[in-house]
Design an enzyme around this catalytic site. Structure first.
Site, short mmCIF file in Angstrom:
data_model
loop_
_atom_site.label_atom_id
_atom_site.label_comp_id
_atom_site.label_asym_id
_atom_site.label_seq_id
_atom_site.Cartn_x
_atom_site.Cartn_y
_atom_site.Cartn_z
N GLN A 64 -3.72 -1.53 9.47
CA GLN A 64 -4.06 -3.04 8.96
C GLN A 64 -4.44 -3.70 9.55
OE1 GLN A 64 -2.88 -3.17 6.17
NE2 GLN A 64 -3.59 -5.61 5.89
N LYS A 111 0.56 -0.88 -0.08
CA LYS A 111 -0.20 -0.48 -0.35
C LYS A 111 0.61 1.53 0.24
CE LYS A 111 -4.00 -2.40 2.06
NZ LYS A 111 -4.14 -3.31 3.48
N ASP A 158 -9.96 3.73 4.90
CA ASP A 158 -10.45 2.20 4.88
C ASP A 158 -11.99 2.62 4.94
OD1 ASP A 158 -9.12 0.06 4.14
OD2 ASP A 158 -8.84 -0.91 5.51
#
Ligand code: NAP
Length: 285
Positions: free
Chosen positions: A98, A54, A121
């Site tokens: 994450q 990412k 996200d």
């Protein structure tokens, strides 16, 4: 019938190009690049790889990234404190925690420490509610990426029966809500669904989001169905029996090269959205 490929790599490339142009324009206007903070807890190799990937994509499109790496022994309180500090930092536009975090951490509490305006996200309850209510907000990246992929191929959603296999908070549930918001008729399936094969057989659109290799069999599909395989299992195997499914489906996503690239592209696009929104909020009315 041989299914047409829903090429996530190609569609993601276009989205990344547009994102790079917007990131460059933002940098010219403000004197700094949009910034994504990535938070990684522990040393799970797969998570490390995802974060690295990412960050490298960020660099390619002109988004700066700030890596925050915490030991596996981090407590919920410490993680919440770290994320709250990023939420309060005006130089941080987006925050990615994450997933998964080590089991002793209250992951929900950590997600909820992300300010809604930086939840690029799409993992907070705020973003989830905005998706459910059809209000503006960040989409959960994989579901949002799936919708963009379907749109790129002009796939009609209104009035069609979509069967979502899986109901996780970051994938199954939100993808169903986004399909519902587009006037599809949505059925959710999960581990307690009776006769999964029959339900899948009624679908015009199937989204497989389970994490079990080739659970959805090609023979179950209605001929011509649109098949989106969000699953990713070791050995580059999806949740759909790809070879048999591509004989029956009208459209199908490959694994890899389908949903995965769209997920990252949407994360970066939403990071620039967040930067632009923060910039706008600072302008005099
Ligand atoms: P998850 O949280 O483990 O959820 C799995 C879902 O599948 C649950 O709702 C579960 O039902 C359901 N399920 C399990 N066994 C089933 C069965 N036999 N029949 C029907 N449903 C069943 O997984 P997730 O995070 O949503 O991820 C799902 C897959 O997507 C994984 O392969 C993951 O790697 C992949 N993924 C890909 C991306 C990407 O960017 N491409 C992003 C995220 C995830 P219950 O609720 O009843 O337990």
């Amino acid at each position: 019938m041989t299914a047409r490929i829903l090429d996530g790599t190609a569609v993601a490339r276009t989205l990344l190009e547009q994102t790079a142009e917007r990131a460059a324009a933002f940098t010219t206007r403000t004197g700094r690049a949009p910034l994504l903070a990535t938070v990684l807890v522990g040393d799970d190799p797969a998570s490390q790889t995802y974060v690295k990937m990412k960050r490298s994509r960020c660099a390619k499109v002109g988004i700066e990234s700030r890596a925050v790496e915490l030991p596996a022994s981090t407590t919920t309180e410490e993680l919440v404190e770290t994320i709250s500090a990023l939420s309060a930092d005006p130089l941080v536009d987006g925050i990615l925690l994450q997933h998964p975090v080590p089991g002793h951490i209250d992951e929900r509490a950590a997600f909820e420490a992300i300010a809604p305006g930086k939840d690029v996200d799409g993992v907070t309850m705020h973003s989830f509610a905005a998706m459910a209510f059809g209000e503006p907000g960040f989409h959960s990246c994989t579901p949002g990426g799936i919708l963009r992929l379907l749109d790129a191929y002009g796939i009609e959603l209104e009035g069609r029966h979509a069967v979502v296999v899986g109901r996780s908070p970051i994938l199954g549930k939100p993808v169903g809500m986004l399909l519902l918001a587009r006037n599809a008729t949505v059925t959710y399936c999960h581990s307690r669904t009776a006769d999964l094969a029959s339900v899948v057989g009624t679908a015009d659109i199937v989204v497989a989001a389970v994490g079990k290799p080739e659970l959805v069999r090609g023979a179950w599909l209605k001929p011509g169905a649109v098949v989106v395989d969000a699953g990713y299992n070791p050995g580059n195997v999806g949740d759909v029996e790809y070879v048999a499914a591509s004989e029956r489906a009208g459209f199908i996503t490959p694994v890899p090269g389908g949903v995965g690239p769209m997920t990252i592209a949407l994360l970066l696009a939403q990071t620039v959205d967040a930067a632009e929104a923060a910039e706008k909020a600072l302008l005099p009315a």
